[in-house]
Design a protein around this motif. Sequence first.
Motif, short mmCIF file in Angstrom:
data_model
loop_
_atom_site.label_atom_id
_atom_site.label_comp_id
_atom_site.label_asym_id
_atom_site.label_seq_id
_atom_site.Cartn_x
_atom_site.Cartn_y
_atom_site.Cartn_z
N GLY A 98 1.52 0.39 22.85
CA GLY A 98 1.80 1.81 23.08
C GLY A 98 2.96 2.29 22.23
N GLU A 99 2.88 3.54 21.85
CA GLU A 99 3.89 4.11 20.96
C GLU A 99 5.28 4.08 21.59
N ALA A 100 5.36 4.28 22.90
CA ALA A 100 6.66 4.39 23.57
C ALA A 100 7.41 3.08 23.64
N ARG A 101 6.74 1.97 23.37
CA ARG A 101 7.42 0.67 23.46
C ARG A 101 8.26 0.38 22.22
N ILE A 102 7.94 1.00 21.10
CA ILE A 102 8.71 0.79 19.87
C ILE A 102 9.12 2.17 19.34
N ILE A 103 10.36 2.53 19.54
CA ILE A 103 10.86 3.84 19.15
C ILE A 103 11.59 3.70 17.81
N MET A 104 11.29 4.61 16.89
CA MET A 104 11.96 4.60 15.59
C MET A 104 12.52 5.98 15.31
N ARG A 105 13.75 6.03 14.86
CA ARG A 105 14.32 7.33 14.49
C ARG A 105 15.47 7.14 13.52
N GLY A 106 15.67 8.15 12.70
CA GLY A 106 16.73 8.13 11.70
C GLY A 106 16.48 9.22 10.68
N PRO A 107 17.44 9.50 9.83
CA PRO A 107 17.27 10.53 8.81
C PRO A 107 16.27 10.13 7.75
N GLN A 108 15.74 11.10 7.05
CA GLN A 108 14.83 10.81 5.95
C GLN A 108 15.61 10.16 4.82
N VAL A 109 15.14 9.01 4.37
CA VAL A 109 15.82 8.31 3.29
C VAL A 109 14.79 7.47 2.53
N ARG A 110 14.81 7.59 1.24
CA ARG A 110 13.94 6.78 0.39
C ARG A 110 14.69 5.53 -0.02
N ASP A 134 0.83 -1.21 0.00
CA ASP A 134 0.00 0.00 0.00
C ASP A 134 0.86 1.26 0.00
N VAL A 135 1.92 1.26 0.81
CA VAL A 135 2.81 2.44 0.84
C VAL A 135 3.44 2.66 -0.52
N LEU A 136 3.92 1.61 -1.15
CA LEU A 136 4.57 1.74 -2.46
C LEU A 136 3.56 2.16 -3.53
N THR A 137 2.33 1.68 -3.41
CA THR A 137 1.30 2.09 -4.37
C THR A 137 1.05 3.58 -4.29
N ASN A 138 0.99 4.11 -3.07
CA ASN A 138 0.79 5.55 -2.90
C ASN A 138 1.94 6.36 -3.47
N GLU A 139 3.11 5.77 -3.54
CA GLU A 139 4.29 6.44 -4.09
C GLU A 139 4.53 6.08 -5.55
N GLN A 140 3.54 5.45 -6.19
CA GLN A 140 3.66 5.05 -7.60
C GLN A 140 4.84 4.11 -7.83
N TRP A 141 5.20 3.35 -6.81
CA TRP A 141 6.27 2.36 -6.91
C TRP A 141 7.60 2.98 -7.32
N SER A 142 7.80 4.23 -6.96
CA SER A 142 9.09 4.89 -7.20
C SER A 142 10.03 4.72 -6.02
N GLY A 143 9.57 4.07 -4.97
CA GLY A 143 10.33 3.94 -3.74
C GLY A 143 9.46 4.41 -2.58
N ALA A 144 9.99 4.33 -1.39
CA ALA A 144 9.21 4.74 -0.23
C ALA A 144 10.14 5.22 0.86
N ASP A 145 9.58 6.04 1.76
CA ASP A 145 10.34 6.54 2.88
C ASP A 145 10.50 5.42 3.91
N ALA A 154 22.97 6.56 -5.22
CA ALA A 154 22.68 7.97 -4.94
C ALA A 154 21.25 8.32 -5.32
N ALA A 155 20.72 7.67 -6.37
CA ALA A 155 19.35 7.97 -6.81
C ALA A 155 18.32 7.52 -5.79
N ASP A 156 18.70 6.58 -4.90
CA ASP A 156 17.75 6.10 -3.91
C ASP A 156 17.59 7.06 -2.74
N LEU A 157 18.51 8.02 -2.61
CA LEU A 157 18.49 8.90 -1.45
C LEU A 157 17.66 10.13 -1.75
N ASP A 158 16.70 10.42 -0.91
CA ASP A 158 15.90 11.63 -1.09
C ASP A 158 16.54 12.77 -0.30
#
Length: 389
Positions: free
Chosen positions: A241-253, A213-224, A357-361
């Motif tokens: 709960g949200e606090a039990r699974i923490i996710m963080r990192g730079p934006q990257v496609r 579903d995420v890739l479909t919304n992005e027209q299969w060009s990649g995803a965040d 390099a093309a994969d990096l947004d």
Amino acid sequence: MTAGSSAGSERTIVLAPMGRDAQIAAAILGEAKIETAICPDMASLLPTLEAGAGLAVIVEEVLHEQDYGDFARWVEAQPAWSDFPVIVLAQRGGGIERNPAAGRFIQALGNVSFLERPFHPTTLVSIVQTALRGRRRQYEARERLHTLRAAVRRQQQDQAHLRLLINELNHRVKNTLATVQSLVAQTLRSADVSTRTRDALTSRIVALSKAHDVLTNEQWSGADLAEIAGQAAQPFRLGLGEARIIMRGPQVRVPPKTAIAMALAVHELATNAVKYGALSGQDGRVEFTWRISGRASARQLTAVWREIDGPRVSPPTRAGFGTRLIQRGLAADLNGEVTIQYPPEGVICTIRAMLDAADLDAAEIEPPLEPRRRPAAPPEDPAEAPSPA
């Protein structure tokens, strides 16, 4: 300027109603095999031009004595490719330097050349031929513009058709995944299969569907990556709960293949943590972090799944499907490597993948993570071991 006047005609329209000027000019041009049409007055000039013309030769007296406003507006309304040439036969001693009216003619009619009378026939032929060569280049520019516009229209139509096909394909794939999920559930329900196995297989199909579903919304060009990982972990966050699974990192496609692999990996790791690891108790939590290192085209994505404050961990005794899916399948899809470690304080899964390099947004470049020692024994599947993973 209408289509009739822009059809590629090279006729020279002569407007010289006084005396025999028009006949003389037409005879001179005719000897040079230049097609000529005589226009009797300013009122008939526009219909004559609309029938097809390459340029106009006009005696100066007509411009002084008759209203040429309609002609000036016709010139102003030319399409972008056109710059209709006008040759003004000026009076003796005229010229732009000594004739103030010449400036007004240039301002009103644009592409104006002056030829003082009397003139040699060769001079008239030469200036007309020069104007016609310029007119031919304008016609060529028009054809190139038409060709370009037609190509753009075809491309737009092709893109619209392609979008339609992609939307139809995405719709069919989504329906297929739903059908597969239903068939699997019905088949396993009637077979001698444990609820645990049935739920594990169904949840893997759901994780694959969410990544799709995420890739479909992005027209299969990649995803965040953050969106992909977040979708995979969302069912667990809703329950814990949200606090039990923490996710963080730079934006990257990431490319589609990598997105699917990462979604399945996060799902497997979270499932494992809920059953045996940090998410099986009340106080444990998970951190999933990632960073980008390297330069130019040699960029490396390093993602780490780390379980904290869960039950003490010991290495499992054998590898099951979950471990094989993460270590072998994910590594192959990512063109990288995956390692799972089992220190007593909690499972650590490290994923390394090379990105073009093309994969990096937009990505924050950070130093690579410190390499960790591989475990002495091959990684095992916590999902099939009695110890937490």
